[in-house]
Design a protein around this motif. Sequence first.
Motif, mmCIF file in Angstrom:
data_model
loop_
_atom_site.group_PDB
_atom_site.id
_atom_site.type_symbol
_atom_site.label_atom_id
_atom_site.label_comp_id
_atom_site.label_asym_id
_atom_site.label_seq_id
_atom_site.Cartn_x
_atom_site.Cartn_y
_atom_site.Cartn_z
ATOM 1 N N LYS A 78 18.967 35.436 81.380
ATOM 2 C CA LYS A 78 19.512 34.963 80.113
ATOM 3 C C LYS A 78 19.453 36.024 79.022
ATOM 4 O O LYS A 78 20.076 35.866 77.971
ATOM 5 N N ASP A 79 18.686 37.108 79.264
ATOM 6 C CA ASP A 79 18.479 38.087 78.202
ATOM 7 C C ASP A 79 18.571 39.544 78.665
ATOM 8 O O ASP A 79 18.298 40.461 77.893
ATOM 9 N N LEU A 80 18.940 39.780 79.923
ATOM 10 C CA LEU A 80 19.028 41.122 80.510
ATOM 11 C C LEU A 80 17.667 41.815 80.622
ATOM 12 O O LEU A 80 17.594 42.991 80.964
ATOM 13 N N ILE A 81 16.592 41.092 80.341
ATOM 14 C CA ILE A 81 15.242 41.655 80.450
ATOM 15 C C ILE A 81 14.466 40.958 81.563
ATOM 16 O O ILE A 81 13.880 41.608 82.432
ATOM 17 N N ASN A 82 14.472 39.648 81.533
ATOM 18 C CA ASN A 82 13.771 38.855 82.537
ATOM 19 C C ASN A 82 14.776 38.353 83.576
ATOM 20 O O ASN A 82 15.755 37.687 83.226
ATOM 21 N N TRP A 83 14.507 38.678 84.836
ATOM 22 C CA TRP A 83 15.448 38.359 85.906
ATOM 23 C C TRP A 83 14.796 37.458 86.948
ATOM 24 O O TRP A 83 13.615 37.609 87.265
#
Length: 241
Positions: free
Chosen positions: A25-30
Amino acid sequence: LHLFYQYNPKGATWGNIVWAHSVSKDLINWIPLEPAIYPSKVFDKYGTWSGSATILPGNKPVILYTGIVDVTKHKSKNYAIPANMSDPYLRKWIKPDNNPLIVADKNINKIQFRDPTTAWMGRDGYWRVLVGSVRNHRGKVIMYKSNKNFMKWTKAKHPLHSAQGTGNWECPDFFPVSLKNENGLDTSYDGKDVKHVLKVSFDVTRFDHYTVGTYDTKKDKYFPDNTSIDGWKGLRLDYGN
């Protein structure tokens, strides 16, 4: 957001390639999910190699990918679609039995023929997609066209672009960039104040290079600017290998 990438589930070496799938959802947490595409059909029994996703009208995603059809590594271009569009994670993908969509004709090297790009639609209402290839050490991107149904593809009369002495071209990308602002553009955008970028991976060097130039939409030809050099002496996308 969905990220698909080539992955070997059996080790940190090349081989046993599947399409891994992660969402964020944020390109950081996958969040890693089960592989989206893996060898399971006669048209990809020996491998599911690189390709690209395209969003069709109605917000319907479709993946075009390279299928390895036999032990000699002859390749076809196949498609996969979500099994359940109501699943926000799009966990399961199916490969319909009308695959493959694109096969190499007698004038194409069936082994060096892979990695379809994200498709774009021209003013004539036809979808276009590029596939990397080579002939007599001349790297090229072969163009195919399809009507709105995205199912029947025909090879164009000439490649979008080619360059002598560059060897096989892999993993091509082709997209417009704005000269006026920093916002990204849809691959089908066709307007003023735009340049196009052609990125390819050279099989000889294993490096990604790109040129910036002009796309003649009437002739379906791409012309790099004088400041963009075709080949491994030109602009380099990254220094990884």
